[in-house]
Every structure is written in C-alpha cells, then in structure tokens.
Design a protein around this motif. Structure first.
Motif, PDB file in Angstrom:
ATOM      1  N   GLY A   8       0.805  -1.213   0.000  1.00  0.00           N
ATOM      2  CA  GLY A   8       0.000   0.000   0.000  1.00  0.00           C
ATOM      3  C   GLY A   8       0.834   1.256   0.000  1.00  0.00           C
ATOM      4  O   GLY A   8       0.303   2.364  -0.060  1.00  0.00           O
ATOM      5  N   HIS A   9       2.146   1.086   0.085  1.00  0.00           N
ATOM      6  CA  HIS A   9       3.055   2.238   0.111  1.00  0.00           C
ATOM      7  C   HIS A   9       3.892   2.278  -1.162  1.00  0.00           C
ATOM      8  O   HIS A   9       4.268   1.240  -1.713  1.00  0.00           O
ATOM      9  N   GLU A  10       4.191   3.483  -1.605  1.00  0.00           N
ATOM     10  CA  GLU A  10       4.961   3.660  -2.837  1.00  0.00           C
ATOM     11  C   GLU A  10       6.456   3.747  -2.582  1.00  0.00           C
ATOM     12  O   GLU A  10       7.255   3.627  -3.512  1.00  0.00           O
ATOM     13  N   ARG A  11       6.826   3.989  -1.333  1.00  0.00           N
ATOM     14  CA  ARG A  11       8.240   4.136  -1.010  1.00  0.00           C
ATOM     15  C   ARG A  11       8.574   3.316   0.243  1.00  0.00           C
ATOM     16  O   ARG A  11       7.735   2.625   0.795  1.00  0.00           O
ATOM     17  N   ALA A  12       9.826   3.415   0.685  1.00  0.00           N
ATOM     18  CA  ALA A  12      10.330   2.578   1.778  1.00  0.00           C
ATOM     19  C   ALA A  12       9.551   2.774   3.070  1.00  0.00           C
ATOM     20  O   ALA A  12       9.222   3.897   3.447  1.00  0.00           O
ATOM     21  N   LYS A  30       8.174   6.597   3.517  1.00  0.00           N
ATOM     22  CA  LYS A  30       8.709   7.836   2.960  1.00  0.00           C
ATOM     23  C   LYS A  30       7.731   8.488   1.988  1.00  0.00           C
ATOM     24  O   LYS A  30       8.029   9.547   1.437  1.00  0.00           O
ATOM     25  N   ASP A  31       6.592   7.833   1.756  1.00  0.00           N
ATOM     26  CA  ASP A  31       5.513   8.527   1.051  1.00  0.00           C
ATOM     27  C   ASP A  31       4.695   9.285   2.104  1.00  0.00           C
ATOM     28  O   ASP A  31       5.077   9.341   3.277  1.00  0.00           O
ATOM     29  N   ILE A  32       3.593   9.859   1.741  1.00  0.00           N
ATOM     30  CA  ILE A  32       2.885  10.793   2.635  1.00  0.00           C
ATOM     31  C   ILE A  32       1.577  10.228   3.175  1.00  0.00           C
ATOM     32  O   ILE A  32       0.716  10.976   3.618  1.00  0.00           O
ATOM     33  N   HIS A  33       1.431   8.890   3.157  1.00  0.00           N
ATOM     34  CA  HIS A  33       0.154   8.291   3.534  1.00  0.00           C
ATOM     35  C   HIS A  33       0.312   7.240   4.622  1.00  0.00           C
ATOM     36  O   HIS A  33       0.409   6.032   4.316  1.00  0.00           O
ATOM     37  N   PRO A  34       0.367   7.620   5.915  1.00  0.00           N
ATOM     38  CA  PRO A  34       0.319   6.605   6.977  1.00  0.00           C
ATOM     39  C   PRO A  34      -0.943   5.754   6.812  1.00  0.00           C
ATOM     40  O   PRO A  34      -2.005   6.273   6.479  1.00  0.00           O
ATOM     41  N   THR A  35      -0.818   4.463   7.047  1.00  0.00           N
ATOM     42  CA  THR A  35      -1.876   3.513   6.699  1.00  0.00           C
ATOM     43  C   THR A  35      -2.190   2.595   7.870  1.00  0.00           C
ATOM     44  O   THR A  35      -1.318   2.277   8.677  1.00  0.00           O
ATOM     45  N   TYR A  48      -4.218   8.072   6.569  1.00  0.00           N
ATOM     46  CA  TYR A  48      -4.305   9.360   7.264  1.00  0.00           C
ATOM     47  C   TYR A  48      -3.625  10.397   6.373  1.00  0.00           C
ATOM     48  O   TYR A  48      -2.386  10.482   6.341  1.00  0.00           O
ATOM     49  N   ASP A  49      -4.421  11.131   5.638  1.00  0.00           N
ATOM     50  CA  ASP A  49      -3.895  12.009   4.596  1.00  0.00           C
ATOM     51  C   ASP A  49      -3.794  13.453   5.062  1.00  0.00           C
ATOM     52  O   ASP A  49      -4.748  13.996   5.635  1.00  0.00           O
ATOM     53  N   GLY A  53       5.357  15.500   3.394  1.00  0.00           N
ATOM     54  CA  GLY A  53       6.727  15.013   3.366  1.00  0.00           C
ATOM     55  C   GLY A  53       6.805  13.603   3.899  1.00  0.00           C
ATOM     56  O   GLY A  53       5.812  13.053   4.397  1.00  0.00           O
ATOM     57  N   ALA A  54       7.980  13.012   3.799  1.00  0.00           N
ATOM     58  CA  ALA A  54       8.192  11.641   4.276  1.00  0.00           C
ATOM     59  C   ALA A  54       7.787  11.513   5.735  1.00  0.00           C
ATOM     60  O   ALA A  54       8.154  12.340   6.575  1.00  0.00           O
ATOM     61  N   VAL A  55       7.005  10.479   6.064  1.00  0.00           N
ATOM     62  CA  VAL A  55       6.550  10.258   7.441  1.00  0.00           C
ATOM     63  C   VAL A  55       7.542   9.317   8.120  1.00  0.00           C
ATOM     64  O   VAL A  55       7.693   8.168   7.713  1.00  0.00           O
TER      65      VAL A  55
END
Length: 325
Positions: A8-12, A30-35, A48-49, A53-55
């Motif tokens: 569900g994440h696009e980055r690390a 490191k994407d912007i969408h905690p899931t 949680y949108d 920046g990277a979370v």
C-alpha cells in the motif's frame, strides 16, 4: 509460515506498530500516507492524509482512539484513529524524527532534527489540555545539545522518556522536570530503534554498529548483546517467549553494487538469554527498516525498504519448539 504481503506504500517503510489489542497494524513510509490495516487478513482500512513530506514515525495510544505521526514536512499530526480526521497539527522548525504516547495516553511527545540552524528538541504536550494543543504550546521543551535524537519511547508508565542518539548514546529523561537522569553509550554508532518488553522492565536497541542490545529499563544496565554482520535497523522482544527478532541489511545505496546474497534482508531470531541465533525468515527485497511482534506473540510483522509490509503468523510447530540447553 506463509506471510501476507501488504502493498500500500509507494516508497520505503519507516515504521510499523501494532495497537495494544493486536487487531490493527499501522505503517508509515517515505511517502505521505500513513496507513492502517487489519492484522488478521491484511485488509487496508484506510490512510491518514495530510502530510506533505516523508513520514518518519508513528504511534497509537492504548485505547486505539488516537494516532500520532511525525514527518519531514516540519510537523507532527494527531489523528482520530477511527475516522482518519486530523485533530491537531503541531508545527515545528525542522523535521520530526520520533514521536509517541505515554502509557496512559494523556501525554504525547515528539523530537525534531538538528537542522536549518535549529537545535534538536523534545516537545511534550498534555492531550487533555485543549488550549495547549490549540496554541501549539507544549508544557515542556527539552533542548538536546548532544547528537540528535534518532529513536525514543516512553518508559516505566508515565515517568521517563528513553532516547537513542546519533552517536550511540542511550539517555533517560525525567518526564515531569525534563531533567537528564542517566546516560550510557554502549553502541558505537546511531541507534535506529528502541522497543520495550511486554512488562516494560527491559528495552532492546538496534544500531548501525551491527548489534542489538538488551538493557534494564530502570538502570540502563547492559544485559545481552545480539551480534550480526550488518547494520540492525529494528529489533523486537517476544511477549510470550524468550525470543528476539532482528532486522536490517546493507545500506540501500550500496545494495545495487553487490550480490543479493550479501544484502541478507532476512529477519533473524535469537534466544533472549543465550544470545544464539536459531532461525531466519526471508522475503524482503531490501533492508528491513521496522519489526514488531504481535501483542499475543503468535506472529510478527516487518516493513522494508521495498515498500512492503509482511505479516507473518507462526506455524503450530513453532510453539512446540524448545531451545536445547
């Protein structure tokens, strides 16, 4: 043991956390969408949108009603766990690297990086004081003059905060006064992660010096050392067995120049007391950045540089296994 791979994440992945009941798994990257996911079947409940920046960090309170995140967009955000609505935004002057709730959930804290002329600081807020939250005025700021905070947890109910630092130092702070009580430097390099045992009596640290170390949470006495041949990014203590799991791997920037066998992106299981490795689990295509045992000890989850979260449930034979000594 066949894992459930969550894509569900696009980055690390940067951090994963179970809620206290263990039915939900939270992840940030490191994407912007905690899931948030159902840990039983891997179904994604939602995101949680709001961050830009990277979370870098997240935590959930004991009642699973609030989620706290910190990001590189110079903010920490408090969310309603069920609806995903942002309750409060804490603006900072540099990136938020660590965050968490105390045991009661009445206090939240986060730390900022030393950057852009601003020193590293630890901020503490009382969640019950609406004026404090509204005005973005913490009841305490702890300036950190030593190397920056890279990992932190609340310890011993609501009494202390333990912080790991860039130079391998572990520091214990008094939560009421902000006073530095005790510090030890048993690691030689950056501490990536700190996690407590189920009863809070011990903590385990993961470091870039290729070791994970077990400490007494009160005295910070070094109890055990778990050695590997690569940086350790995360470590977790089993709640029902004398086991610890370590995860890490070679730096991402060096992975493409070496064989996949050298990278060794597997989770490694050690005996808590005897410090001996007894098992490995493969699966990730990059370094493991975060690990967590489920609260009931029936499985564990891992998040990697490849952007995948993998939920593992132990086979029945695993629970019958007895370490020989």
């Amino acid at each position: 043991m066949k894992p459930i791979a969550l894509n569900g994440h696009e980055r690390a992945i940067t951090r994963i956390r179970y809620n206290p009941e263990g039915d939900l798994l939270f992840s940030c990257a490191k994407d912007i969408h905690p899931t948030v996911w159902f840990s039983l079947n891997g179904e994604r409940l939602g995101t949680y949108d709001g961050h830009t920046g990277a979370v870098w960090c997240l935590d959930v309170n004991w009642s699973t009603t609030k989620v706290l995140t910190g990001a590189g967009d110079n903010s920490s955000r408090l969310w309603d766990c069920e609806t995903g609505k942002c309750i409060n935004i804490f603006h900072t002057q540099s990136a938020v690297r660590t965050c968490g709730f105390t045991y009661s959930g009445n206090t939240l804290f986060f730390s900022t990086d030393k950057a852009m002329g601003h020193m590293c600081q630890i901020f503490m807020y009382d969640v019950r004081d609406h004026q404090q939250m509204k005005d973005n005025e913490p009841y305490m700021k702890i300036p950190v003059s030593m190397p920056k905070v890279t990992s932190a947890i609340a310890s011993r109910l609501d009494k202390y905060i333990l912080t790991g630092h860039d130079d391998g130092t572990l520091i214990k702070w008094e939560m009421e006064t902000g006073e530095k009580i005790h510090s030890v430097q048993e690691h030689s390099r950056l501490i990536n992660d700190i996690q407590p045992s189920k009863n809070g009596m011990m903590v385990i640290t993961a470091s870039k010096d290729n070791t994970a170390k077990l400490f007494d949470a009160d005295t910070l006495e070094l109890l055990k050392i778990y050695k590997t041949e690569r940086p350790v990014n995360s470590a977790s203590i089993s709640p029902n067995k004398d086991h610890v799991v370590l995860g890490g791997g070679q730096e991402a920037m060096d992975v493409t120049t070496t064989s996949s066998r050298i990278g060794k992106f597997d989770a490694r299981f050690f005996h808590l007391i005897f410090e001996e490795e007894f098992g490995r689990v493969k699966g990730h295509f990059g370094p493991i950045n975060s690990l967590a045992f489920s609260p009931d000890g029936m499985g564990y989850s891992s998040g990697g540089e490849d952007g995948y979260v993998r939920i593992h449930t132990f086979d029945p034979q695993f629970h019958d296994f007895e370490f020989e000594y």
